[in-house]
Design an enzyme around this catalytic site. Structure first.
Site, PDB file in Angstrom:
ATOM      1  CG  HIS A  17      -1.944  -0.937   1.390  1.00 26.23           C
ATOM      2  ND1 HIS A  17      -2.083  -1.746   2.487  1.00 26.23           N
ATOM      3  CD2 HIS A  17      -2.967  -1.242   0.559  1.00 26.23           C
ATOM      4  CE1 HIS A  17      -3.160  -2.517   2.330  1.00 26.23           C
ATOM      5  NE2 HIS A  17      -3.706  -2.234   1.173  1.00 26.23           N
ATOM      6  NE  ARG A  91      -2.943  -6.737  -4.519  1.00 25.98           N
ATOM      7  CZ  ARG A  91      -3.679  -6.773  -3.425  1.00 25.98           C
ATOM      8  NH1 ARG A  91      -3.125  -7.089  -2.278  1.00 25.98           N
ATOM      9  NH2 ARG A  91      -4.960  -6.498  -3.461  1.00 25.98           N
TER      10      ARG A  91
HETATM   11  P1  ADP Z   1      -6.005  -5.666   0.369  1.00 22.88           P
HETATM   12  O1  ADP Z   1      -6.411  -6.087  -1.021  1.00 22.88           O
HETATM   13  O2  ADP Z   1      -4.583  -5.932   0.688  1.00 22.88           O
HETATM   14  O3  ADP Z   1      -6.966  -6.107   1.434  1.00 22.88           O
HETATM   15  P2  ADP Z   1      -7.078  -2.984   0.293  1.00 22.88           P
HETATM   16  O4  ADP Z   1      -8.472  -3.333   0.061  1.00 22.88           O
HETATM   17  O5  ADP Z   1      -6.778  -2.156   1.481  1.00 22.88           O
HETATM   18  O6  ADP Z   1      -6.051  -4.139   0.390  1.00 22.88           O
HETATM   19  O7  ADP Z   1      -6.492  -2.347  -1.022  1.00 22.88           O
HETATM   20  C1  ADP Z   1      -6.453  -1.014  -1.326  1.00 22.88           C
HETATM   21  C2  ADP Z   1      -5.710  -0.824  -2.611  1.00 22.88           C
HETATM   22  O8  ADP Z   1      -4.347  -1.140  -2.431  1.00 22.88           O
HETATM   23  C3  ADP Z   1      -6.191  -1.707  -3.767  1.00 22.88           C
HETATM   24  O9  ADP Z   1      -6.150  -0.925  -4.934  1.00 22.88           O
HETATM   25  C4  ADP Z   1      -5.150  -2.777  -3.863  1.00 22.88           C
HETATM   26  O10 ADP Z   1      -5.011  -3.293  -5.156  1.00 22.88           O
HETATM   27  C5  ADP Z   1      -3.922  -2.006  -3.454  1.00 22.88           C
HETATM   28  N1  ADP Z   1      -2.905  -2.889  -2.930  1.00 22.88           N
HETATM   29  C6  ADP Z   1      -3.009  -3.707  -1.872  1.00 22.88           C
HETATM   30  N2  ADP Z   1      -1.860  -4.395  -1.688  1.00 22.88           N
HETATM   31  C7  ADP Z   1      -1.013  -3.985  -2.671  1.00 22.88           C
HETATM   32  C8  ADP Z   1       0.321  -4.347  -3.058  1.00 22.88           C
HETATM   33  N3  ADP Z   1       0.990  -5.281  -2.391  1.00 22.88           N
HETATM   34  N4  ADP Z   1       0.871  -3.707  -4.109  1.00 22.88           N
HETATM   35  C9  ADP Z   1       0.166  -2.784  -4.796  1.00 22.88           C
HETATM   36  N5  ADP Z   1      -1.087  -2.420  -4.504  1.00 22.88           N
HETATM   37  C10 ADP Z   1      -1.677  -3.013  -3.464  1.00 22.88           C
END
Ligand code: ADP
Length: 166
Positions: A17, A91
């Site tokens: 994130h 991802r």
């Molecule tokens: P998660 O999918 O980890 O539960 P969230 O719902 O909080 O996370 O995701 C918020 C945003 O952050 C989404 O757009 C998700 O694709 C992105 N995101 C989550 N983890 C990563 C990562 N490891 N690399 C890039 N983007 C990420």
């Protein structure tokens, strides 16, 4: 001035994130990280207040990044800003399908709202909040997965969660 909104459940915030937030902060004048309180993805481990507080501590070094939280639909939330762009990390193919659908839903409510995708850094392609929660439950080392200043708190919370649910 161009504003980006980085929404998510951040349950908890990971280095994946943070990588997206940092890159967005270089592209946009202002970045609002919006912790979605009622996201379908949230676990029972961290409350919305705890998630927001952890995000605040993780982004404190970025001058143009602010943290907010919301319990309304993202497309409605975005209306308070002038021409904002939603920035999300991509991802894998599974992220793409979900995000494509979310963009259509958002545009239905707020037609001028655009979403921009940044591809995940190779190091973090397999990193998600659920992976972090799972590792924390088993007492695994979280170094390199979450901001170092949050490791202790996440470990403490996972232990407490284990006691209440095991
Ligand atoms: P998660 O999918 O980890 O539960 P969230 O719902 O909080 O996370 O995701 C918020 C945003 O952050 C989404 O757009 C998700 O694709 C992105 N995101 C989550 N983890 C990563 C990562 N490891 N690399 C890039 N983007 C990420």
């Amino acid at each position: 001035m161009r504003t980006a909104i980085c929404p998510g459940s951040f349950d908890p915030i990971t280095l994946g994130h943070l990588n997206i937030i940092r890159r967005a902060s270089r592209i946009f004048d202002r970045v609002i990280v919006c912790v979605m309180k009622n996201s379908a993805k949230t676990s029972q481990m961290f409350t919305a207040e705890e998630r927001t507080d952890m995000v605040r501590r993780a982004v404190v070094r970025y001058e143009n990044v602010e943290v907010d939280c919301s319990d309304i639909l993202l497309a409605e939330y975005a209306k308070q800003f002038e021409n904002p762009v939603i920035v999300k990390g991509l991802r894998a193919a599974s992220d793409f399908e979900y995000e494509f659908q979310m963009d259509l839903v958002n545009k239905n409510i707020n037609p001028s709202l655009e979403t921009m995708f940044l591809t995940a850094s190779g190091k973090y392609t397999f990193l998600s909040s659920s992976v972090v929660r799972e590792m924390a439950r088993y007492g695994a080392d979280l170094t390199g997965l979450v901001p170092s200043e949050l490791i202790e708190e996440i470990e403490r919370k996972a232990k407490q969660w284990g006691k209440n649910n095991g």
